[in-house]
Design a protein around this motif. Structure first.
Motif, PDB file in Angstrom:
ATOM      1  N   HIS A  25     -29.330 -54.921 -78.213  1.00  0.00           N
ATOM      2  CA  HIS A  25     -28.344 -54.602 -77.113  1.00  0.00           C
ATOM      3  C   HIS A  25     -29.038 -53.813 -75.925  1.00  0.00           C
ATOM      4  N   ILE A  26     -27.977 -53.642 -75.110  1.00  0.00           N
ATOM      5  CA  ILE A  26     -28.461 -53.123 -73.665  1.00  0.00           C
ATOM      6  C   ILE A  26     -27.429 -51.852 -73.633  1.00  0.00           C
ATOM      7  N   ALA A  27     -27.893 -50.435 -73.164  1.00  0.00           N
ATOM      8  CA  ALA A  27     -27.062 -49.549 -73.269  1.00  0.00           C
ATOM      9  C   ALA A  27     -26.814 -49.033 -71.877  1.00  0.00           C
ATOM     10  N   ALA A  28     -25.668 -48.773 -71.306  1.00  0.00           N
ATOM     11  CA  ALA A  28     -25.558 -48.347 -69.984  1.00  0.00           C
ATOM     12  C   ALA A  28     -24.876 -47.122 -69.960  1.00  0.00           C
ATOM     13  N   HIS A  29     -25.037 -45.969 -69.238  1.00  0.00           N
ATOM     14  CA  HIS A  29     -24.478 -44.769 -68.813  1.00  0.00           C
ATOM     15  C   HIS A  29     -23.404 -44.972 -68.054  1.00  0.00           C
ATOM     16  N   VAL A  30     -22.097 -44.630 -68.371  1.00  0.00           N
ATOM     17  CA  VAL A  30     -21.036 -44.633 -67.435  1.00  0.00           C
ATOM     18  C   VAL A  30     -20.384 -43.266 -67.493  1.00  0.00           C
ATOM     19  N   SER A  31     -19.907 -42.879 -66.377  1.00  0.00           N
ATOM     20  CA  SER A  31     -19.051 -41.591 -66.255  1.00  0.00           C
ATOM     21  C   SER A  31     -17.845 -41.780 -66.445  1.00  0.00           C
ATOM     22  N   ASN A  32     -16.951 -42.948 -66.801  1.00  0.00           N
ATOM     23  CA  ASN A  32     -15.684 -42.854 -67.303  1.00  0.00           C
ATOM     24  C   ASN A  32     -15.557 -44.098 -67.884  1.00  0.00           C
ATOM     25  N   LEU A  33     -15.329 -43.948 -69.162  1.00  0.00           N
ATOM     26  CA  LEU A  33     -15.280 -45.145 -70.223  1.00  0.00           C
ATOM     27  C   LEU A  33     -14.074 -45.978 -69.845  1.00  0.00           C
ATOM     28  N   HIS A  70     -23.664 -52.193 -74.656  1.00  0.00           N
ATOM     29  CA  HIS A  70     -23.084 -50.912 -75.070  1.00  0.00           C
ATOM     30  C   HIS A  70     -23.022 -49.972 -73.701  1.00  0.00           C
ATOM     31  N   ILE A  71     -21.622 -49.555 -73.399  1.00  0.00           N
ATOM     32  CA  ILE A  71     -21.467 -48.690 -72.353  1.00  0.00           C
ATOM     33  C   ILE A  71     -21.222 -47.312 -73.240  1.00  0.00           C
ATOM     34  N   ILE A  72     -21.692 -46.289 -72.449  1.00  0.00           N
ATOM     35  CA  ILE A  72     -21.511 -45.090 -73.300  1.00  0.00           C
ATOM     36  C   ILE A  72     -20.982 -43.794 -72.090  1.00  0.00           C
ATOM     37  N   GLU A  73     -20.168 -43.161 -72.371  1.00  0.00           N
ATOM     38  CA  GLU A  73     -19.691 -42.362 -71.449  1.00  0.00           C
ATOM     39  C   GLU A  73     -20.307 -41.062 -71.729  1.00  0.00           C
ATOM     40  N   ALA A  74     -20.976 -40.325 -70.795  1.00  0.00           N
ATOM     41  CA  ALA A  74     -21.756 -39.122 -70.712  1.00  0.00           C
ATOM     42  C   ALA A  74     -21.743 -38.440 -69.360  1.00  0.00           C
ATOM     43  N   PRO A  75     -21.970 -37.341 -69.672  1.00  0.00           N
ATOM     44  CA  PRO A  75     -22.042 -36.434 -68.236  1.00  0.00           C
ATOM     45  C   PRO A  75     -23.663 -36.813 -67.726  1.00  0.00           C
ATOM     46  N   ASN A  76     -23.673 -36.306 -66.200  1.00  0.00           N
ATOM     47  CA  ASN A  76     -25.021 -36.429 -65.533  1.00  0.00           C
ATOM     48  C   ASN A  76     -25.320 -38.021 -65.429  1.00  0.00           C
ATOM     49  N   VAL A  77     -24.432 -38.670 -64.698  1.00  0.00           N
ATOM     50  CA  VAL A  77     -24.970 -39.931 -64.377  1.00  0.00           C
ATOM     51  C   VAL A  77     -25.837 -39.991 -63.196  1.00  0.00           C
ATOM     52  N   PRO A  78     -27.004 -40.723 -63.152  1.00  0.00           N
ATOM     53  CA  PRO A  78     -27.830 -40.503 -62.098  1.00  0.00           C
ATOM     54  C   PRO A  78     -27.177 -40.732 -60.768  1.00  0.00           C
ATOM     55  N   THR A  79     -27.474 -40.086 -59.775  1.00  0.00           N
ATOM     56  CA  THR A  79     -27.030 -40.273 -58.419  1.00  0.00           C
ATOM     57  C   THR A  79     -27.349 -41.260 -57.472  1.00  0.00           C
ATOM     58  N   GLN A  80     -28.793 -41.566 -57.730  1.00  0.00           N
ATOM     59  CA  GLN A  80     -29.403 -42.630 -57.048  1.00  0.00           C
ATOM     60  C   GLN A  80     -29.988 -43.597 -58.165  1.00  0.00           C
ATOM     61  N   ILE A  81     -29.277 -45.082 -57.599  1.00  0.00           N
ATOM     62  CA  ILE A  81     -29.544 -46.019 -58.520  1.00  0.00           C
ATOM     63  C   ILE A  81     -30.188 -47.269 -57.601  1.00  0.00           C
ATOM     64  N   SER A  82     -31.407 -47.752 -58.021  1.00  0.00           N
ATOM     65  CA  SER A  82     -32.113 -48.796 -57.231  1.00  0.00           C
ATOM     66  C   SER A  82     -31.519 -50.098 -57.815  1.00  0.00           C
ATOM     67  N   LYS A  83     -31.257 -50.960 -56.599  1.00  0.00           N
ATOM     68  CA  LYS A  83     -31.146 -52.225 -57.266  1.00  0.00           C
ATOM     69  C   LYS A  83     -32.067 -52.982 -57.922  1.00  0.00           C
ATOM     70  N   VAL A  84     -33.540 -52.405 -57.860  1.00  0.00           N
ATOM     71  CA  VAL A  84     -34.426 -53.038 -58.642  1.00  0.00           C
ATOM     72  C   VAL A  84     -34.180 -52.834 -60.310  1.00  0.00           C
ATOM     73  N   ASN A  85     -33.464 -51.958 -60.428  1.00  0.00           N
ATOM     74  CA  ASN A  85     -33.083 -51.456 -61.782  1.00  0.00           C
ATOM     75  C   ASN A  85     -31.649 -52.217 -62.186  1.00  0.00           C
ATOM     76  N   HIS A  86     -31.318 -53.263 -62.767  1.00  0.00           N
ATOM     77  CA  HIS A  86     -30.172 -53.799 -62.807  1.00  0.00           C
ATOM     78  C   HIS A  86     -30.055 -54.661 -64.028  1.00  0.00           C
ATOM     79  N   LEU A  87     -28.675 -54.868 -64.612  1.00  0.00           N
ATOM     80  CA  LEU A  87     -28.601 -55.993 -65.638  1.00  0.00           C
ATOM     81  C   LEU A  87     -28.357 -57.205 -64.857  1.00  0.00           C
ATOM     82  N   CYS A  88     -28.606 -58.278 -65.698  1.00  0.00           N
ATOM     83  CA  CYS A  88     -28.379 -59.604 -65.108  1.00  0.00           C
ATOM     84  C   CYS A  88     -27.502 -60.267 -66.010  1.00  0.00           C
ATOM     85  N   PHE A  89     -26.469 -61.078 -65.488  1.00  0.00           N
ATOM     86  CA  PHE A  89     -25.868 -61.906 -66.514  1.00  0.00           C
ATOM     87  C   PHE A  89     -25.985 -63.340 -65.659  1.00  0.00           C
ATOM     88  N   SER A  90     -26.053 -64.564 -66.519  1.00  0.00           N
ATOM     89  CA  SER A  90     -26.014 -65.765 -65.873  1.00  0.00           C
ATOM     90  C   SER A  90     -24.700 -66.455 -66.231  1.00  0.00           C
TER      91      SER A  90
END
Length: 144
Positions: A25-33, A70-90
């Motif tokens: 799995h891949i886990a992703a931090h989200v601010s609002n589930l 897996h998306i997981i709601e948690a506080p403190n979402v990073p404020t700067q997100i680089s496009k280099v760090n990404h999920l990829c779906f085909s």
């Protein structure tokens, strides 16, 4: 001969161990589930699957090949997100996906940031980039 048998045995262990590795799995931090669930279901088109926690902070999606997002709601979402760090779906039918984005006015861009444009990689694969509700980048390509 003893060294050859030791080498073959050791090589076999390494090869069989490496062959057993797969993405679980891949886990992703989200601010609002709920907002993120809407995005991953309605915009990306992922199928939600059973998740064991039942705590209102997790949602799991099938991303193929036995792997899950897996998306997981948690506080403190990073404020700067680089496009280099990404999920990829085909996707098999990227043209339909782009049409859906256009019809819903959901923004997408090329790798260099050109709004509404598609990047064609040197190997001929087409790709676009979108952001989830928390700004995390997703690459969508046609390398299906």
């Amino acid at each position: 001969m003893k060294h050859l048998l030791t080498f073959l045995l050791f090589s076999g262990i390494i090869m069989s161990t490496a062959a057993q590795i797969k993405v679980n799995h891949i886990a992703a931090h989200v601010s609002n589930l709920e907002t993120s669930k809407e995005f991953y279901k309605n915009i990306v088109g992922l199928k939600e699957i059973e998740e064991p926690f039942k705590d209102g902070l997790h949602a799991w999606y099938d991303i193929g090949g036995g792997a899950a997002l897996h998306i997981i709601e948690a506080p403190n979402v990073p404020t700067q997100i680089s496009k280099v760090n990404h999920l990829c779906f085909s996707m098999e039918d990227m043209d339909s996906f782009i049409k859906t984005l256009q019809e819903t006015n959901y923004p997408f861009e090329s790798w260099v940031g050109e709004k509404g444009k598609v990047t064609i990689r040197v190997d001929g694969i087409r790709q676009i980039y979108i952001q989830d509700p928390d700004g995390m980048w997703l690459e969508i390509n046609d390398d299906y």
